[in-house]
Write a protein that holds these residues in place. Structure first.
Motif, short mmCIF file in Angstrom:
data_model
loop_
_atom_site.label_atom_id
_atom_site.label_comp_id
_atom_site.label_asym_id
_atom_site.label_seq_id
_atom_site.Cartn_x
_atom_site.Cartn_y
_atom_site.Cartn_z
N GLY A 1 0.78 -1.21 0.00
CA GLY A 1 0.00 0.00 0.00
C GLY A 1 0.82 1.27 0.00
N ARG A 2 2.12 1.17 -0.01
CA ARG A 2 2.98 2.36 0.05
C ARG A 2 3.17 3.02 -1.31
N LYS A 3 2.98 2.25 -2.40
CA LYS A 3 3.24 2.79 -3.74
C LYS A 3 2.06 2.54 -4.67
N ILE A 4 1.97 3.38 -5.69
CA ILE A 4 0.94 3.25 -6.72
C ILE A 4 1.63 2.98 -8.05
N ALA A 5 1.13 1.99 -8.78
CA ALA A 5 1.65 1.69 -10.12
C ALA A 5 0.67 2.21 -11.16
N TYR A 6 1.20 2.70 -12.25
CA TYR A 6 0.35 3.26 -13.30
C TYR A 6 1.09 3.25 -14.63
N ILE A 7 0.37 3.50 -15.71
CA ILE A 7 0.93 3.57 -17.05
C ILE A 7 0.94 5.02 -17.50
N SER A 8 2.07 5.47 -18.02
CA SER A 8 2.21 6.85 -18.48
C SER A 8 3.06 6.89 -19.75
N ASP A 9 2.79 7.87 -20.60
CA ASP A 9 3.61 8.07 -21.80
C ASP A 9 4.56 9.26 -21.64
N ALA A 10 4.92 9.54 -20.37
CA ALA A 10 5.81 10.67 -20.10
C ALA A 10 7.16 10.53 -20.80
N SER A 11 7.57 9.30 -21.06
CA SER A 11 8.86 9.07 -21.73
C SER A 11 8.73 9.06 -23.25
N GLY A 12 7.49 9.18 -23.75
CA GLY A 12 7.26 9.14 -25.19
C GLY A 12 6.47 7.92 -25.64
N GLU A 13 6.50 6.84 -24.87
CA GLU A 13 5.72 5.63 -25.12
C GLU A 13 5.10 5.17 -23.82
N ASP A 14 4.05 4.35 -23.90
CA ASP A 14 3.42 3.81 -22.70
C ASP A 14 4.41 2.94 -21.92
N VAL A 18 6.00 3.75 -11.02
CA VAL A 18 5.51 3.70 -9.65
C VAL A 18 5.92 4.97 -8.93
N ARG A 19 5.13 5.35 -7.93
CA ARG A 19 5.50 6.47 -7.08
C ARG A 19 4.84 6.29 -5.73
N ASN A 20 5.29 7.01 -4.74
CA ASN A 20 4.73 6.92 -3.39
C ASN A 20 3.26 7.33 -3.41
N GLN A 21 2.47 6.61 -2.64
CA GLN A 21 1.03 6.85 -2.65
C GLN A 21 0.64 8.20 -2.06
N ASP A 22 1.52 8.82 -1.29
CA ASP A 22 1.21 10.13 -0.73
C ASP A 22 1.71 11.27 -1.61
N GLY A 23 2.26 10.94 -2.78
CA GLY A 23 2.71 11.97 -3.70
C GLY A 23 4.10 12.49 -3.46
N SER A 24 4.75 12.02 -2.41
CA SER A 24 6.10 12.50 -2.10
C SER A 24 7.13 11.85 -3.03
N GLY A 25 8.30 12.46 -3.14
CA GLY A 25 9.37 11.90 -3.95
C GLY A 25 9.10 12.05 -5.43
N THR A 26 9.87 11.32 -6.24
CA THR A 26 9.72 11.35 -7.69
C THR A 26 9.26 10.00 -8.20
N ALA A 27 8.63 9.99 -9.37
CA ALA A 27 8.17 8.74 -9.98
C ALA A 27 9.34 7.94 -10.53
N GLU A 28 9.21 6.62 -10.49
CA GLU A 28 10.25 5.72 -11.00
C GLU A 28 9.72 4.95 -12.20
N GLN A 29 10.43 4.99 -13.32
CA GLN A 29 10.03 4.26 -14.51
C GLN A 29 10.56 2.83 -14.43
N LEU A 30 9.67 1.84 -14.57
CA LEU A 30 10.04 0.44 -14.40
C LEU A 30 10.27 -0.29 -15.72
N THR A 31 9.62 0.13 -16.80
CA THR A 31 9.78 -0.53 -18.09
C THR A 31 10.31 0.46 -19.12
N ARG A 32 10.92 -0.10 -20.18
CA ARG A 32 11.46 0.74 -21.26
C ARG A 32 11.29 -0.01 -22.58
N GLY A 33 11.31 0.75 -23.66
CA GLY A 33 11.23 0.12 -24.99
C GLY A 33 9.85 -0.29 -25.40
#
Length: 230
Positions: A1-14, A18-33
């Motif tokens: 329950g500490r983190k939220i996973a989601y899909i984003s195209d912030a890097s240019g592709e889906d 993941v990021r902390n559920q309280d909005g603190s810190g920075t988001a971490e990209q888990l997949t590439r390509g």
């Protein structure tokens, strides 16, 4: 329950982030390509893996410990949107087509990394759901055939043909709806009756894959147009 996973195209592709559920810190990209629109992200209950599908019909499992990404299924007909994790995170179930077009149930197991087809080739089966005791896998299947004649198109039509079914995951699992006894018992006043507590075994759910497709029971409800099994 500490983190939220989601899909984003912030890097240019889906991609999966993941990021902390309280909005603190920075988001971490888990997949590439990524090369296709991704959807239906689902985090395993034990927090170790994330599953998601894409518009090309592929189903993926991402392991967070080493960020490894594995393609567990490639549907030749349509996208996969009904995958679901067992409560222990050890198995992933979904419905997928084969080359003949039948939609069957499949299971991927974390212990050995294998994908197995667990239902036959005759009926369409969709929306698998694990029961919390780890004994059954419930699902919808179109098996009720009571065709009606269409006086407009002058042809036979079949509707309301879906039933609810249960696969017994092991050979020692009893029938989920056994015959009811007509014997009557009378409880004494003040006598406490133990409730049916779901005791979860240690380790991943054990599944006897041999003969699994034959260990099926129908839930005693009428055939209908069902969806949203939970």
């Amino acid at each position: 329950g500490r983190k939220i996973a989601y899909i984003s195209d912030a890097s240019g592709e889906d991609e999966v982030w993941v990021r902390n559920q309280d909005g603190s810190g920075t988001a971490e990209q888990l997949t590439r390509g990524g090369k296709a629109m991704r959807h239906q992200i689902d985090w395993a209950p034990d927090g170790k893996r994330i599953s998601f599908g894409d518009k090309d019909g592929k189903l993926w499992v991402l392991t967070l410990a080493d960020k490894s990404l594995v393609e567990v299924f490639d549907d030749p007909v349509r996208e996969i949107r009904d995958q679901t994790w067992s409560w222990d995170g050890g198995h992933l179930a979904w419905s997928g087509n084969d080359v003949a077009g039948w939609r069957s149930l499949w299971i991927w197991s974390a212990a050995d990394g294998k994908t197995r087809r667990v239902t036959g080739e005759v009926f369409d089966e969709v929306e698998p759901v694990w029961d919390l005791k780890g004994n059954y896998l419930y699902y919808f299947s179109a098996r009720g055939y009571a065709p009606q004649f269409d006086t407009v198109d002058f042809n036979w039509a079949v509707e309301r043909n879906e039933g609810i079914y249960a696969l017994a995951l092991r050979r020692d699992v009893p029938h989920p709806f056994p015959p009811e006894s007509d014997e009557v018992t009378v409880e004494k006043e003040g006598e406490k009756k133990d409730g049916d507590k779901a005791k979860k075994p240690a380790g991943y759910i054990k599944i006897d894959f041999d003969g699994l497709a034959d260990r099926v029971a129908r839930v005693p409800v009428p055939f209908e147009d069902y969806n949203g099994l939970y």
